[in-house]
Scaffold this active site. Sequence first.
Site, short mmCIF file in Angstrom:
data_model
loop_
_atom_site.label_atom_id
_atom_site.label_comp_id
_atom_site.label_asym_id
_atom_site.label_seq_id
_atom_site.Cartn_x
_atom_site.Cartn_y
_atom_site.Cartn_z
N LYS A 96 0.83 -1.21 0.00
CA LYS A 96 0.00 0.00 0.00
C LYS A 96 0.87 1.26 0.00
O LYS A 96 0.55 2.24 -0.68
CB LYS A 96 -0.91 -0.01 1.23
CG LYS A 96 -1.73 1.27 1.39
CD LYS A 96 -2.67 1.22 2.58
CE LYS A 96 -3.44 2.53 2.71
NZ LYS A 96 -4.44 2.48 3.80
N HIS B 211 -8.90 -31.73 -33.64
CA HIS B 211 -9.84 -30.63 -33.44
C HIS B 211 -10.81 -30.91 -32.30
O HIS B 211 -12.03 -30.75 -32.43
CB HIS B 211 -10.60 -30.33 -34.73
CG HIS B 211 -9.72 -29.93 -35.87
ND1 HIS B 211 -8.80 -28.90 -35.78
CD2 HIS B 211 -9.59 -30.44 -37.11
CE1 HIS B 211 -8.16 -28.79 -36.93
NE2 HIS B 211 -8.60 -29.72 -37.75
#
Length: 531
Positions: free
Chosen positions: A137, A295
């Site tokens: 922070k 696929h």
Amino acid sequence: MKPLALLSVSDKAGLLELARELSTVYNYQLISSGGTAKALKAAELDVTKVSDYTGAPEILGGRVKTLHPRIHGGILARLELPEHQQDLEDNAIQPIRIVVVNLYPFEATIAKSDVTLADAIENIDIGGPTLIRASAKNYQHVAVLSSPSQYADFLAELQAHDGATTLEFRQKLAIAAFQHTQAYDLAIANYLNQQTISAPIPSTVADAEPSEPLTSNLSSSYTLLCNNPKPLRYGENPHQPATWYQVGATPKGWSAAQLLQGKELSYNNLLDLESARRIIAEFADDLPCAVIVKHNNPCGVAIAPTIAEAYQKAFDADSTSAFGGIVALNRAIDEETAKLLTKTFLECVVAPACVPSVAAILGKKQNLRVLVLSDLKHGSAETVKTIAGGMLVQRADDEAVNPEKWQIVTQKQPTPAQLKELAFTWKVCRHVKSNAITITKNFTTLGIGAGQMNRVGSTKIAIEQAGENTQGACLASDGFFPFDDTVRTAAAAGIVAIAQPGGSLRDADSIKAADELGLVMVFTGVRHFLH
């Protein structure tokens, strides 16, 4: 007065080198607690224990060590504000400019087979995340190191800027710190959620919609924390950028796979590999099995006495589609199988192990990606798909196939051999895009109809692919038959037994047709749509 650096780490890799540089080169006073202080003192480094600096002892067996105003005031002070400067002076607090913290190994603890809830709770770090968040922070004034992997870059930054760090660098450290605590909290939340909610999700019966929402073991909020990004050449198509992320802090699944040879994996490789893994997982504890995927759909699946025979059968099932395919095996790659794998162009091969002597054989196909993934059986417990403005999460379709629960609905009863074949074709069918039809015989796929808009269309494709081999074969359908046309089409092609979920309002029509034509038909009671 020397500047202060606070060090409190669980993972002590690189700690002494970093601490020695801070102390001897950049003249920092080191503050530390617990085992970290002991390690620094053992290395003959000048260190002040946190308890000596704060004047407050460690209490509750070490649960409270760094939670003190002299620590957090020194971290959180905004040095550009006169009122903060005054608070520091009034309370004899010195600013802390560097914080080096990493956390108790929570994920490593819960990964142990004998871990108890009490053990897990004691490995939930409190002071560490608080230090990290406070430092992140206040990155305007504090550099926070939350991983040993950052030490080298940090020391290089100090060297490049005469012992200082740039705001940009501290901001990057802060971002990494918040990501670290987020991952840590998520691991804890997921673990505790599993402890408090253990009831499995009931399965649906056929296609009938439940009158009430199913009880879910998913938490009230769902977060996917991904890290360790690996940029890929592109996504499904060359114009789509793509990145492969690891879920969680510990590599598992494909992140834990070993690439023995070949190029880096592509986006489509990974999709097909996962499809192949899901199918081979059905047969992980079975006889040797080979799966070939193209696929995202299987084009060949077979079981045989040896893994080489299984692969050859799977390849012969659709040799045209197998070109450029993905192969998954549930046994180690041996020399005979390796020779077969090099006879055609394949994208990837994955197996739980690889006999060392096959390296020279597989090496002849330098572009063939060969992977070892020791655990092919276990995948994600949930599936996730994104939609506009949100995502869909469901439990993975891992319902165990249990023929003992099936309902035989025709007059003709299946033989034991037919029942085993139906189980095989049903296991394959659940991994084919819906509408899905699979035709198999002798534990080998003959024809697969995938992704059609109507079920009869999928059936015709599967029958055409199987050709004359449909005589005496078995068929599976991932959804029920709304009409009897699929049954009649299958019977005309020589199919002798069918597995389907059941649950249609016109089930009686399909059963009647099967009885007229002398077919066996079973209802599995479980639907397996795959979109």
